[in-house]
Design an enzyme around this catalytic site. Structure first.
Site, PDB file in Angstrom:
ATOM      1  N   LYS A   1       0.864  -1.185   0.000  1.00 40.53           N
ATOM      2  CA  LYS A   1       0.000   0.000   0.000  1.00 40.53           C
ATOM      3  C   LYS A   1       0.901   1.236   0.000  1.00 40.53           C
ATOM      4  O   LYS A   1       1.515   1.589   1.004  1.00 40.53           O
ATOM      5  CB  LYS A   1      -0.896   0.032   1.255  1.00 40.53           C
ATOM      6  CG  LYS A   1      -1.790   1.259   1.320  1.00 40.53           C
ATOM      7  CD  LYS A   1      -1.651   1.951   2.661  1.00 40.53           C
ATOM      8  CE  LYS A   1      -2.309   3.302   2.752  1.00 40.53           C
ATOM      9  NZ  LYS A   1      -1.783   4.352   1.881  1.00 40.53           N
TER      10      LYS A   1
ATOM     11  N   GLY B   1       7.007   5.795   7.986  1.00 37.66           N
ATOM     12  CA  GLY B   1       6.190   7.015   8.013  1.00 37.66           C
ATOM     13  C   GLY B   1       6.388   7.718   9.336  1.00 37.66           C
ATOM     14  O   GLY B   1       7.406   7.522  10.017  1.00 37.66           O
ATOM     15  N   SER B   2       5.404   8.504   9.735  1.00 38.51           N
ATOM     16  CA  SER B   2       5.559   9.316  10.949  1.00 38.51           C
ATOM     17  C   SER B   2       5.483   8.450  12.200  1.00 38.51           C
ATOM     18  O   SER B   2       4.904   7.353  12.191  1.00 38.51           O
ATOM     19  CB  SER B   2       4.466  10.378  11.002  1.00 38.51           C
ATOM     20  OG  SER B   2       3.223   9.754  11.283  1.00 38.51           O
TER      21      SER B   2
ATOM     22  N   GLY C   1       3.003   5.376  13.054  1.00 35.11           N
ATOM     23  CA  GLY C   1       3.687   4.134  13.428  1.00 35.11           C
ATOM     24  C   GLY C   1       3.138   3.563  14.727  1.00 35.11           C
ATOM     25  O   GLY C   1       2.970   2.348  14.883  1.00 35.11           O
TER      26      GLY C   1
ATOM     27  N   GLU D   1       9.712   2.149  10.831  1.00 37.56           N
ATOM     28  CA  GLU D   1      10.788   3.072  10.476  1.00 37.56           C
ATOM     29  C   GLU D   1      10.151   4.455  10.502  1.00 37.56           C
ATOM     30  O   GLU D   1       9.294   4.750   9.689  1.00 37.56           O
ATOM     31  CB  GLU D   1      11.210   2.697   9.038  1.00 37.56           C
ATOM     32  CG  GLU D   1      12.573   3.085   8.653  1.00 37.56           C
ATOM     33  CD  GLU D   1      13.580   2.483   9.574  1.00 37.56           C
ATOM     34  OE1 GLU D   1      14.062   3.240  10.420  1.00 37.56           O
ATOM     35  OE2 GLU D   1      13.885   1.281   9.458  1.00 37.56           O
TER      36      GLU D   1
ATOM     37  N   CYS E   1      13.436  11.367   6.571  1.00 35.90           N
ATOM     38  CA  CYS E   1      13.444  11.091   8.017  1.00 35.90           C
ATOM     39  C   CYS E   1      14.835  11.294   8.589  1.00 35.90           C
ATOM     40  O   CYS E   1      14.988  11.515   9.778  1.00 35.90           O
ATOM     41  CB  CYS E   1      12.869   9.725   8.354  1.00 35.90           C
ATOM     42  SG  CYS E   1      13.099   8.491   7.121  1.00 35.90           S
TER      43      CYS E   1
ATOM     44  N   GLU F   1       9.500  17.075  14.981  1.00 36.24           N
ATOM     45  CA  GLU F   1       9.859  16.868  13.576  1.00 36.24           C
ATOM     46  C   GLU F   1       9.009  17.765  12.682  1.00 36.24           C
ATOM     47  O   GLU F   1       7.796  17.814  12.819  1.00 36.24           O
ATOM     48  CB  GLU F   1       9.640  15.399  13.175  1.00 36.24           C
ATOM     49  CG  GLU F   1      10.133  15.126  11.772  1.00 36.24           C
ATOM     50  CD  GLU F   1       9.980  13.668  11.339  1.00 36.24           C
ATOM     51  OE1 GLU F   1       8.896  13.097  11.555  1.00 36.24           O
ATOM     52  OE2 GLU F   1      10.939  13.110  10.776  1.00 36.24           O
TER      53      GLU F   1
HETATM   54  C1  UN1 Z   1      14.877   8.909   4.556  1.00 41.45           C
HETATM   55  O1  UN1 Z   1      15.653   9.533   5.278  1.00 41.45           O
HETATM   56  O2  UN1 Z   1      13.670   9.226   4.544  1.00 41.45           O
HETATM   57  O3  UN1 Z   1      20.015   7.996   3.543  1.00 41.45           O
HETATM   58  C2  UN1 Z   1      15.380   7.833   3.674  1.00 41.45           C
HETATM   59  C3  UN1 Z   1      19.429   8.585   2.651  1.00 41.45           C
HETATM   60  C4  UN1 Z   1      18.636   7.798   1.648  1.00 41.45           C
HETATM   61  C5  UN1 Z   1      17.387   7.244   2.281  1.00 41.45           C
HETATM   62  C6  UN1 Z   1      16.718   8.225   3.182  1.00 41.45           C
HETATM   63  N1  UN1 Z   1      19.450   6.722   1.148  1.00 41.45           N
HETATM   64  O4  UN1 Z   1      19.489   9.797   2.565  1.00 41.45           O
END
Ligand code: UN1
Length: 498
Positions: free
Chosen positions: A177, A230-231, A235, A252, A286, A387
């Protein structure tokens, strides 16, 4: 203008319309008048059908030898190499990141395919001696079952690949999804899986909202594992929903990533890293740098240099090769960023560059916000704690390495961190003491390579490491321990026999 293309769900090897007969539009965030396509606004029945298809397909797919499963994945990688430019351009149109970064996103999926397909011939287990004679002991990886993959819009091909590819090599089947703000890039990934001949029902793709499709996956008895990016707030809900059916869950989530700049750092290098970490993908990573903790001795010089460079970054449509910073993904995200800028001002912090939405000329067609730097930020401010997920970075001052580390660790998150210093002793102390899943020295907080564990501590993750590292196999496989007794008699472990 041509009618926008209609994209369907992929269930049991067929491209099908949603049973709800509803759809939603995917629009270009750099130009809201451009509809990329319409996607299915699916209902619970569609998710159920996809889960059922995945369950049926699992019976056979788990028995396909892993090196054979891997052959499909090598071929997925090969097709992505050929279509890298096409898919990157479509990605920029659907979610705005500059084209160079979109190419990197597709490249990340390619790297994942090649690395993880290689695991098809490894998937190592343990063999150890038994404490008893004439007995063999070993452990093997077995698949988990049907995996529900819930993926974000900021890395719309890379992150789905972090989940889908390891899940498949381990012998699972999946229902994906994607985020409704950027469903096209994962559609491409799924299409390629179909093209290389992955059997029907192994890969299923259902678009739609979190309340229907997302919940359908987290609540289903038929799904054995949910992997979510996601957030942290979503999560938490995913985790709670999965608890009812005792699912394996990999989360994550967010970050409030700190970069420390010491007084002995190469300042020009640190400025480059800060620009890249804070404003790449418009800060919508993130792992984005959102706090820069600068030693007092170099604070002014660093801020002056950073502000001067940030002000010169080119904001615009990511398809223009010269653009550094694209639009934000959505109106909601733009509003959130604007709210935080106001919160920062109310808290007494000072935006030295940016801070006001861009609306003139072509900017008026999209969700553009300029790189924004706040100084005068103190650790207690919301600006330094929450964040934002936008091109907003705050600068804090520190007296010493200890002070900087304390500020860096004073957060609910723990995804990524970085330190700029020329002193190897300070670098190693920071690497040891930064409470994050990823730590960089003399490099930005972004830029993780796919074959190393990716993930964080506290509210950034729940103990798993994704990406395409060996650790992703831990998520997508179970251990089965096997004892074979060839002594011809009953032998009892731990029981003294003499
Ligand atoms: C993310 O931070 O949302 O390390 C993923 C990075 C990318 C993946 C980032 N390879 O900046």
């Amino acid at each position: 203008m041509a009618e926008p293309k209609v994209y369907r769900n992929f269930i049991d090897g067929e491209w099908v319309e949603s049973s709800t007969h509803k759809d939603f539009e995917n629009r270009n965030p750099a130009d809201r008048s451009e509809v990329i396509g319409t996607f299915q606004d699916s209902g619970e029945g569609d998710v159920r059908a996809a889960i059922e298809a995945a369950r049926r397909a699992y019976r056979r797919w788990r028995l396909v030898p892993a090196p054979k499963r891997a052959e499909y994945l090598f071929r997925v990688g090969e097709i992505l190499v050929r279509r890298k430019e096409e898919y990157a351009r479509e990605m920029t149109r659907e979610m705005g990141k500059p084209i160079r970064e979109a190419r990197g996103d597709v490249q990340e999926a390619i790297d994942v395919c090649y690395h993880i397909a290689g695991e098809g011939r490894r998937l190592h287990g343990y063999t150890t001696p038994s404490e008893l004679p004439n007995k063999a002991c070993y452990s093997v990886r077995v698949p988990v079952g049907v995996c529900g993959l819930i993926t974000p819009w900021n890395f719309p091909m890379a992150i789905p690949s972090w989940k889908l590819i390891p899940a498949l090599v381990c012998g699972n089947t999946i229902v994906l999804k994607p985020a409704s703000d950027a469903p096209l890039s994962s559609y491409h990934l799924v299409k390629v899986c179909q093209e290389v001949g992955i059997p029907r029902g192994v890969v299923n793709y259902v678009t739609g909202g979190g309340a229907t499709v997302g919940n359908g996956l987290t609540r289903s008895e038929g799904v054995a594992l949910v992997s979510f990016t996601g957030s942290s707030e979503t999560g938490r809900q995913v985790n709670l929903a999965c608890a009812d059916t005792f699912k394996r869950v990999s989360l994550e989530m967010g970050g409030k990533n700190a970069m420390i700049v010491m007084d002995d750092a190469r300042l020009d290098l640190a400025v480059e890293g800060a620009l890249w970490g804070s404003f790449a993908t418009s800060g919508q990573r993130c792992t984005a740098t959102s706090r820069i903790i600068v030693h007092k001795k170099v604070h002014k010089e660093f801020v002056d240099k950073l502000a001067e460079r940030a002000d010169r970054l080119k904001v615009g449509d990511g398809l223009d090769e010269s653009v550094d910073v694209g639009p934000l993904i959505s109106e909601a995200q733009l509003k959130k960023v604007m709210e935080y800028v106001q919160i920062g001002r109310d808290e007494g912090a000072d935006p030295v560059v940016g801070g006001v939405r861009l609306t003139k000329n072509e900017y008026g067609r999209g969700f553009f916000f300029p790189p924004t730097i706040f100084t005068g930020v103190t650790p207690g401010m919301r600006l330094a704690r929450e964040e934002i997920f936008g091109p907003v970075v705050c600068i804090l001052a520190a007296d010493s390495l200890d002070d900087a580390l304390e500020i860096a660790n004073d957060t609910l998150y723990g995804l990524s961190s970085s330190i700029y210093t020329q002193d190897v002793n300070k670098a190693f102390v920071a690497v040891r003491d930064l409470e994050t899943g990823i730590a960089y020295v003399n490099s930005s907080t972004i830029g993780a390579e796919t074959h190393l564990p990716f993930g964080g501590v506290r509210r950034s993750g729940n103990g798993h490491r994704e990406g395409a590292a060996h650790t992703s196999l831990e998520i997508f496989s179970e251990w089965k321990t096997v004892y074979v007794d060839y002594s011809g008699k009953l032998q009892k472990a731990q029981i003294d026999t003499n």
